[in-house]
Design a protein around this motif. Sequence first.
Motif, PDB file in Angstrom:
ATOM      1  N   UNK A   1       0.797  -1.227   0.000  1.00 30.40           N
ATOM      2  CA  UNK A   1       0.000   0.000   0.000  1.00 30.40           C
ATOM      3  C   UNK A   1       0.826   1.272   0.000  1.00 30.40           C
ATOM      4  N   UNK A   2       2.029   1.253   0.633  1.00 29.03           N
ATOM      5  CA  UNK A   2       2.846   2.458   0.663  1.00 29.03           C
ATOM      6  C   UNK A   2       3.395   2.811  -0.716  1.00 29.03           C
ATOM      7  N   UNK A   3       3.521   1.814  -1.589  1.00 27.39           N
ATOM      8  CA  UNK A   3       4.024   2.087  -2.935  1.00 27.39           C
ATOM      9  C   UNK A   3       3.068   2.942  -3.757  1.00 27.39           C
ATOM     10  N   UNK A   4       1.806   3.011  -3.351  1.00 25.98           N
ATOM     11  CA  UNK A   4       0.846   3.852  -4.083  1.00 25.98           C
ATOM     12  C   UNK A   4       1.217   5.322  -4.011  1.00 25.98           C
ATOM     13  N   UNK A   5       1.992   5.713  -2.992  1.00 28.68           N
ATOM     14  CA  UNK A   5       2.338   7.127  -2.830  1.00 28.68           C
ATOM     15  C   UNK A   5       3.839   7.355  -2.912  1.00 28.68           C
ATOM     16  N   UNK A   6       4.551   6.366  -3.471  1.00 27.27           N
ATOM     17  CA  UNK A   6       5.990   6.510  -3.619  1.00 27.27           C
ATOM     18  C   UNK A   6       6.351   6.875  -5.055  1.00 27.27           C
ATOM     19  N   UNK A   7       7.544   7.356  -5.218  1.00 27.00           N
ATOM     20  CA  UNK A   7       8.052   7.657  -6.544  1.00 27.00           C
ATOM     21  C   UNK A   7       9.369   8.368  -6.445  1.00 27.00           C
ATOM     22  N   UNK A   8      10.166   8.301  -7.508  1.00 21.69           N
ATOM     23  CA  UNK A   8      11.432   9.018  -7.550  1.00 21.69           C
ATOM     24  C   UNK A   8      11.297  10.184  -8.484  1.00 21.69           C
ATOM     25  N   UNK A   9      12.193  11.113  -8.393  1.00 18.95           N
ATOM     26  CA  UNK A   9      12.101  12.326  -9.202  1.00 18.95           C
ATOM     27  C   UNK A   9      12.392  12.071 -10.663  1.00 18.95           C
ATOM     28  N   UNK A  10      13.042  10.954 -10.988  1.00 19.42           N
ATOM     29  CA  UNK A  10      13.485  10.761 -12.368  1.00 19.42           C
ATOM     30  C   UNK A  10      12.807   9.615 -13.095  1.00 19.42           C
ATOM     31  N   UNK A  11      12.244   8.657 -12.379  1.00 14.67           N
ATOM     32  CA  UNK A  11      11.794   7.450 -13.068  1.00 14.67           C
ATOM     33  C   UNK A  11      10.286   7.240 -13.020  1.00 14.67           C
TER      34      UNK A  11
ATOM     35  N   UNK B   1       6.386   7.822 -10.793  1.00  7.21           N
ATOM     36  CA  UNK B   1       5.672   8.562  -9.763  1.00  7.21           C
ATOM     37  C   UNK B   1       4.315   7.920  -9.548  1.00  7.21           C
ATOM     38  N   UNK B   2       4.268   6.981  -8.601  1.00  6.81           N
ATOM     39  CA  UNK B   2       3.006   6.316  -8.323  1.00  6.81           C
ATOM     40  C   UNK B   2       2.003   7.243  -7.654  1.00  6.81           C
ATOM     41  N   UNK B   3       2.491   8.256  -6.951  1.00  7.40           N
ATOM     42  CA  UNK B   3       1.587   9.186  -6.272  1.00  7.40           C
ATOM     43  C   UNK B   3       0.677   9.878  -7.279  1.00  7.40           C
ATOM     44  N   UNK B   4       1.222  10.305  -8.401  1.00  6.14           N
ATOM     45  CA  UNK B   4       0.406  10.965  -9.434  1.00  6.14           C
ATOM     46  C   UNK B   4      -0.683  10.032  -9.934  1.00  6.14           C
ATOM     47  N   UNK B   5      -0.324   8.796 -10.199  1.00  2.00           N
ATOM     48  CA  UNK B   5      -1.286   7.833 -10.728  1.00  2.00           C
ATOM     49  C   UNK B   5      -2.355   7.500  -9.689  1.00  2.00           C
ATOM     50  N   UNK B   6      -1.937   7.386  -8.429  1.00  2.00           N
ATOM     51  CA  UNK B   6      -2.891   7.101  -7.358  1.00  2.00           C
ATOM     52  C   UNK B   6      -3.890   8.230  -7.188  1.00  2.00           C
TER      53      UNK B   6
ATOM     54  N   UNK C   1      -7.199   1.934 -15.891  1.00  2.00           N
ATOM     55  CA  UNK C   1      -6.088   2.167 -16.816  1.00  2.00           C
ATOM     56  C   UNK C   1      -4.991   3.013 -16.192  1.00  2.00           C
ATOM     57  N   UNK C   2      -5.353   3.915 -15.313  1.00  2.00           N
ATOM     58  CA  UNK C   2      -4.412   4.907 -14.808  1.00  2.00           C
ATOM     59  C   UNK C   2      -3.305   4.313 -13.947  1.00  2.00           C
ATOM     60  N   UNK C   3      -3.532   3.150 -13.352  1.00  4.73           N
ATOM     61  CA  UNK C   3      -2.588   2.616 -12.373  1.00  4.73           C
ATOM     62  C   UNK C   3      -1.792   1.457 -12.962  1.00  4.73           C
TER      63      UNK C   3
END
Length: 539
Positions: free
Chosen positions: A270-280, A282-287, A411-413
């Motif tokens: 569940x925490x991966x839904x709001x994780x992401x790196x600046x370069x590769x 961004x799950x937060x945007x998709x969530x 589709x978004x996720x």
Amino acid sequence: MAAGSDSATRLPETSLWANRKCLMICAIVAVANMQYGLDSACLASLQAMPGFLKVFGYPDPTLAGGYGIDGTFQQLIGSLLTLGAFLSSIFAGAFAHFFGRKPALWLACLLTAVGAAIQIGTTSWGVVYLGRLVLGIGNGFLVTFSNIYCAEAAPAHLRAVLVALFSEWVNIGSIIGAAVTNATSKVLDKSSYQIPLGIQFIVPFVLAVGLFIVPESPRYLVNKGKLDQARRALAVLRSDSLTEEQFELEWVEMVKGIDEEKKLASSVGPLDMVRGTSSVIDNLRRTLLCFAVIATQTGSGAWFLISYSTYFMIVSGLTVDESFRYSVMNTCLGFVGVNFGIYLMRHVVGRRSIMMIGAAAQGLCLLLVAVTATTMPGTLVARNCLIAFTALYLFSYNAFVGAASYPVATELVSTRLRSWTVGAAISLGYFLAWLTGFCSPYFINPQNLNWGAKYGYIWAGSNLICGIFFFLFLPELKGRTLEEIDELFERRISAWKFKSTRTNIMDEALKEVRNREAPLVEAKEPVELAENTGKTEES
């Protein structure tokens, strides 16, 4: 990939008939959503049935029918279903991660059947509450996993059509539920409500049997490393709709996309839904996009009208008989609207456009209802406007936001997090539905604010906000494979550039397929040359 890219690196947009096997499989899975339509229609009618009220209500000669129903009991039998669905949707991600889509649907079949049986066999309020909660838990799994499965199983160009089967089956369930409850409404014994509750065994029976011929989601199997099973599942779904090379191309793209995504992530949870790196990635945007799209179902005002359309018409000036007849008519219009929306998504407009059109049409309908109630209260014009624009609203919702929201949300996720994110988003949707159902009576009831049809002002404004969100932030996903969508998000492409940006994953998959074929061609050429040479020497 851009719409104008080389067609050689695109899978063909085959017809529904060519994909009839995949369509049949997705239709079997999507029948899960019929349960929600059946229950909604039954619950709305049971509370007015003399046979039901004789058991669970109390005598009151001053009321129509001679019986009343306790307010707390009335609230709980509706809200406990929502609570159960909310809870099961939260845990959907964890269950699917370990067990898969099909086992989740089988469990949901068992829970919904048990929930219906509990309600049929009791005359106790407390046991009814238990049955509603169990039914809700099953419903949460049915809605979540049927939509996820259809999104993962469908070809890219038919994904909107197959996921939109959700709305198709909900409306079919509503129509059947309304017809059955209408037929038993005059019965004065327990069968008046036991028969409508009994039809809720249809969905778990049909779905549980149908799942035996349904393959597991190929993307789920690839994500779990079961490549042989995944390839066989994809072959069943595609049948003869693709040539051998086209099938190989889709398979390689799927595997490459999921492998690439797994390389970018160290965990699944569940925490991966709001994780992401600046370069590769961004799950937060998709969530956030997924959550927002599901929230617009409530923001459109649909949950208010689904829950209170008949009562809303009564407090706005229509008679009970008129309100019931128009509610049945609106259910049928909703079914027509779903099919209209499916056609538009398949042949005319993209996801972003259809959502914006829906927000504008829905908001306008509710604004006109409110304006006429304000400027011409109690007149025939206001009454006719209420009838007409409520009908147009329900047609518009089912044709636009209702038909497109689940396809877009799924589709978004990413494949890796789809069950987690969609499950959490649907939980949010159920919470907002409960909040709407809890608050709406305060606005429309005569003993509270007594707004009646003026309540449309709030939902008109809410639709305006939804439309602005769609315009500014929602990317266009039509025609993209799920792996292409992953690539576009990984590259942090802005919403407005999604449609025109060319992706690389299909080109890379095609290159890999042709590299696999090259040694076979080279191996054949010397043999053919030797045969020709031999014939020349002999001559």
